[in-house]
Design a protein around this motif. Sequence first.
Motif, PDB file in Angstrom:
ATOM      1  N   LEU A  62     -38.450 -18.430 -45.854  1.00  0.00           N
ATOM      2  CA  LEU A  62     -37.884 -17.094 -46.054  1.00  0.00           C
ATOM      3  C   LEU A  62     -36.872 -17.009 -47.201  1.00  0.00           C
ATOM      4  O   LEU A  62     -36.972 -16.094 -48.020  1.00  0.00           O
ATOM      5  CB  LEU A  62     -37.275 -16.599 -44.741  1.00  0.00           C
ATOM      6  CG  LEU A  62     -37.210 -15.105 -44.516  1.00  0.00           C
ATOM      7  CD1 LEU A  62     -38.544 -14.425 -44.741  1.00  0.00           C
ATOM      8  CD2 LEU A  62     -36.710 -14.805 -43.125  1.00  0.00           C
ATOM      9  N   PRO A  63     -35.903 -17.925 -47.330  1.00  0.00           N
ATOM     10  CA  PRO A  63     -34.958 -17.806 -48.451  1.00  0.00           C
ATOM     11  C   PRO A  63     -35.627 -17.893 -49.826  1.00  0.00           C
ATOM     12  O   PRO A  63     -35.334 -17.093 -50.719  1.00  0.00           O
ATOM     13  CB  PRO A  63     -33.989 -18.972 -48.244  1.00  0.00           C
ATOM     14  CG  PRO A  63     -34.117 -19.319 -46.808  1.00  0.00           C
ATOM     15  CD  PRO A  63     -35.519 -18.999 -46.418  1.00  0.00           C
ATOM     16  N   LEU A  64     -36.540 -18.831 -49.981  1.00  0.00           N
ATOM     17  CA  LEU A  64     -37.208 -18.993 -51.271  1.00  0.00           C
ATOM     18  C   LEU A  64     -38.075 -17.785 -51.594  1.00  0.00           C
ATOM     19  O   LEU A  64     -38.049 -17.266 -52.710  1.00  0.00           O
ATOM     20  CB  LEU A  64     -38.053 -20.274 -51.262  1.00  0.00           C
ATOM     21  CG  LEU A  64     -38.822 -20.594 -52.537  1.00  0.00           C
ATOM     22  CD1 LEU A  64     -37.885 -20.724 -53.724  1.00  0.00           C
ATOM     23  CD2 LEU A  64     -39.625 -21.877 -52.352  1.00  0.00           C
ATOM     24  N   ILE A  65     -38.814 -17.297 -50.615  1.00  0.00           N
ATOM     25  CA  ILE A  65     -39.684 -16.148 -50.850  1.00  0.00           C
ATOM     26  C   ILE A  65     -38.858 -14.887 -51.087  1.00  0.00           C
ATOM     27  O   ILE A  65     -39.211 -14.051 -51.920  1.00  0.00           O
ATOM     28  CB  ILE A  65     -40.689 -15.995 -49.694  1.00  0.00           C
ATOM     29  CG1 ILE A  65     -41.691 -17.157 -49.778  1.00  0.00           C
ATOM     30  CG2 ILE A  65     -41.386 -14.660 -49.733  1.00  0.00           C
ATOM     31  CD1 ILE A  65     -42.708 -17.213 -48.690  1.00  0.00           C
ATOM     32  N   SER A  66     -37.724 -14.753 -50.401  1.00  0.00           N
ATOM     33  CA  SER A  66     -36.834 -13.607 -50.630  1.00  0.00           C
ATOM     34  C   SER A  66     -36.291 -13.629 -52.047  1.00  0.00           C
ATOM     35  O   SER A  66     -36.213 -12.593 -52.712  1.00  0.00           O
ATOM     36  CB  SER A  66     -35.673 -13.633 -49.637  1.00  0.00           C
ATOM     37  OG  SER A  66     -36.142 -13.581 -48.324  1.00  0.00           O
TER      38      SER A  66
END
Length: 152
Positions: A85-89
Amino acid sequence: MLPSFCVSVLPYVSPQELNAQLNEQFQSKHAALHESLTLSRIRAAKKGILAAGRRAGIELSSVAYAYVYLEELVLNNRISNAAQLPLISACALRLAHKFNGNPAVVLRVSLDEAIEEAFGVSKAQLRRTEFRVFGLLEFGLHVPPADVLVHY
């Protein structure tokens, strides 16, 4: 009893209980999603997007586009677990800025630096993953204005 008054009584619920209930409701409504993708984590990712956008000084409309991209990826089951989630966000924010950002506006801080601070994602990771996320969005960055306006 006064006939002209309407009264509602709401029981007190601690923030932790409320959070757990909301996550449960979200999980039951979206059973196809990976169980680690909770509403709390998605909201935290959106807060990170907003924090990075404010730090860099990008337009709020670009942040709204990033929200739409992230929601599209989550609801279409393109994210396999919460660890991504953090990387894709971060990639969603970068793509949104590239698509919607005004090149004439000078950023207060480099967007990559703001993303690194908000998400802990290095520039190299961001560059490696950005095109994959673009592919997961099916190369479609145009979204209906109504979807974006909800996030203003």
